[in-house]
Design a protein around this motif. Structure first.
Motif, mmCIF file in Angstrom:
data_model
loop_
_atom_site.group_PDB
_atom_site.id
_atom_site.type_symbol
_atom_site.label_atom_id
_atom_site.label_comp_id
_atom_site.label_asym_id
_atom_site.label_seq_id
_atom_site.Cartn_x
_atom_site.Cartn_y
_atom_site.Cartn_z
ATOM 1 N N UNK A 7 0.835 -1.207 0.000
ATOM 2 C CA UNK A 7 0.000 0.000 0.000
ATOM 3 C C UNK A 7 0.867 1.253 0.000
ATOM 4 N N UNK A 8 1.948 1.213 0.740
ATOM 5 C CA UNK A 8 2.856 2.356 0.767
ATOM 6 C C UNK A 8 3.490 2.572 -0.611
ATOM 7 N N UNK A 9 3.750 1.480 -1.315
ATOM 8 C CA UNK A 9 4.405 1.556 -2.625
ATOM 9 C C UNK A 9 3.438 1.978 -3.725
ATOM 10 N N UNK A 10 2.225 1.396 -3.734
ATOM 11 C CA UNK A 10 1.298 1.596 -4.853
ATOM 12 C C UNK A 10 0.127 2.526 -4.536
ATOM 13 N N UNK A 11 -0.128 2.736 -3.244
ATOM 14 C CA UNK A 11 -1.292 3.537 -2.871
ATOM 15 C C UNK A 11 -2.541 2.714 -2.666
ATOM 16 N N UNK A 12 -2.457 1.420 -2.959
ATOM 17 C CA UNK A 12 -3.605 0.530 -2.813
ATOM 18 C C UNK A 12 -3.211 -0.700 -1.999
ATOM 19 N N UNK A 13 -4.175 -1.283 -1.325
ATOM 20 C CA UNK A 13 -3.926 -2.580 -0.703
ATOM 21 C C UNK A 13 -3.852 -3.615 -1.815
ATOM 22 N N UNK A 14 -3.219 -4.769 -1.592
ATOM 23 C CA UNK A 14 -3.152 -5.802 -2.634
ATOM 24 C C UNK A 14 -4.538 -6.225 -3.128
ATOM 25 N N UNK A 15 -5.497 -6.302 -2.223
ATOM 26 C CA UNK A 15 -6.857 -6.719 -2.587
ATOM 27 C C UNK A 15 -7.503 -5.694 -3.518
ATOM 28 N N UNK A 16 -7.422 -4.422 -3.154
ATOM 29 C CA UNK A 16 -8.018 -3.373 -3.985
ATOM 30 C C UNK A 16 -7.297 -3.277 -5.327
ATOM 31 N N UNK A 17 -5.972 -3.444 -5.315
ATOM 32 C CA UNK A 17 -5.211 -3.392 -6.568
ATOM 33 C C UNK A 17 -5.670 -4.499 -7.519
ATOM 34 N N UNK A 18 -5.853 -5.693 -7.000
ATOM 35 C CA UNK A 18 -6.300 -6.815 -7.830
ATOM 36 C C UNK A 18 -7.716 -6.569 -8.350
ATOM 37 N N UNK A 19 -8.572 -6.055 -7.506
ATOM 38 C CA UNK A 19 -9.959 -5.773 -7.943
ATOM 39 C C UNK A 19 -9.982 -4.703 -9.033
ATOM 40 N N UNK A 20 -9.114 -3.717 -8.930
ATOM 41 C CA UNK A 20 -9.086 -2.654 -9.937
ATOM 42 C C UNK A 20 -8.664 -3.186 -11.297
ATOM 43 N N UNK A 21 -7.861 -4.238 -11.328
ATOM 44 C CA UNK A 21 -7.443 -4.821 -12.591
ATOM 45 C C UNK A 21 -8.576 -5.568 -13.281
ATOM 46 N N UNK A 22 -9.408 -6.213 -12.486
ATOM 47 C CA UNK A 22 -10.516 -6.974 -13.063
ATOM 48 C C UNK A 22 -11.577 -6.060 -13.651
ATOM 49 N N UNK A 23 -11.642 -4.839 -13.086
ATOM 50 C CA UNK A 23 -12.631 -3.892 -13.627
ATOM 51 C C UNK A 23 -12.163 -3.290 -14.943
#
Length: 277
Positions: A261-277
């Motif tokens: 989250x510190x690196x990307x601004x997102x939690x791993x879960x939210x980052x993965x969900x954003x890719x599926x959208x």
């Protein structure tokens, strides 16, 4: 203040543990005995902090994870901190080989080492301390002597007095460091100290090398490698977040998620969900 002490009866002409002890020091505690020892006494700080000085050396502040030695025949002073007094164990060493085995390490020149807790030297020193607790027997005496030599072996390998001359250019050193991190970043036990020891470079030199050329510290470069690989796994695999954290070198999911989250601004879960959208 509480502690323990024991003198050992096994004697060896070449190298020997004379005694061991352990102390939880009171605030501002100082040793009241003779400050010039007849043997070598090596201390490992387990908790807290204090100050240490030896003849012809400036006083330094040491803390948990550091080691200091009282050399034979050298005046020394050491005192526990007022607010966070240290706890340490010590081993008294004697024998005609002790000085020679110390001579190729930094410990012999400055009489202390900082942050050795993750080193093989520290592990073997702790094993030696534990072995010294056992009742004297032929088997245990052999074990102690073997561990004593192994401890000094690790000391001289990991903390040598003189760095071997490194003829590689700075570009070559940087490329080698990057290659090593890329090949080993999935190992959770990997540390920048490991890299320094592998390349025979000081930590400050390696930091400057990375900062001047990449704008990143070696530690941040390692984190970036892990985070970019995590992105690949999150995007292209069905691995759980816990599995991904382990694969890229983290021992637990929470630490990985916080770093991601510190690196990307997102939690791993939210980052993965954003890719599926």
């Amino acid at each position: 203040m509480d502690g323990s002490y024991r003198a050992l009866s096994n004697k060896s002409l070449e190298s020997n543990i004379l005694f061991w002890g352990q102390e939880n020091c009171a605030p501002n505690y100082t040793f009241k005995g003779n400050n010039v020892r007849d043997n070598y006494v090596i201390h490992y700080i387990q908790r807290g902090k204090g100050t240490f000085a030896s003849a012809n050396h400036s006083m330094v502040t040491l803390q948990a994870g550091d080691v200091f030695i009282l050399p034979k025949g050298v005046p020394c002073f050491y005192q526990a901190d007022n607010k966070e007094p240290w706890s340490y164990f010590w081993l008294g060493l004697s024998g005609i080989k002790i000085r020679a085995m110390l001579s190729d390490s930094i410990l012999s020149t400055q009489n202390y080492l900082r942050q050795v807790q993750d080193s093989k030297f520290c592990q073997s020193l702790q094993n030696l301390f534990e072995a010294a607790h056992s009742p004297s027997s032929l088997t245990n005496d052999i074990l102690i002597e073997a561990l004593l030599y192994y401890t000094f072996y690790n000391l001289n390998i990991e903390y040598p007095t003189k760095r071997r001359k490194n003829s590689a250019t700075k570009d070559e050193q940087l490329r080698a460091a990057i290659t090593y991190l890329r090949q080993n970043f999935e190992d959770s036990s990997l540390s920048i100290i490991d890299l320094c020891n592998k390349m025979d470079l000081s930590r400050s030199y390696l930091y400057t090398l990375f900062k001047n050329n990449l704008g990143l510290s070696p530690q941040q470069f390692l984190i970036n490698l892990r985070m970019e690989q995590a992105k690949e796994y999150l995007a292209n695999t069905d691995n759980t977040i816990q599995e991904i954290s382990r694969i890229i070198g983290y021992n637990d999911e929470f630490t990985f998620s916080k770093a991601f989250k510190k690196y990307s601004g997102f939690s791993p879960k939210i980052y993965r969900q954003s890719l599926t959208k």
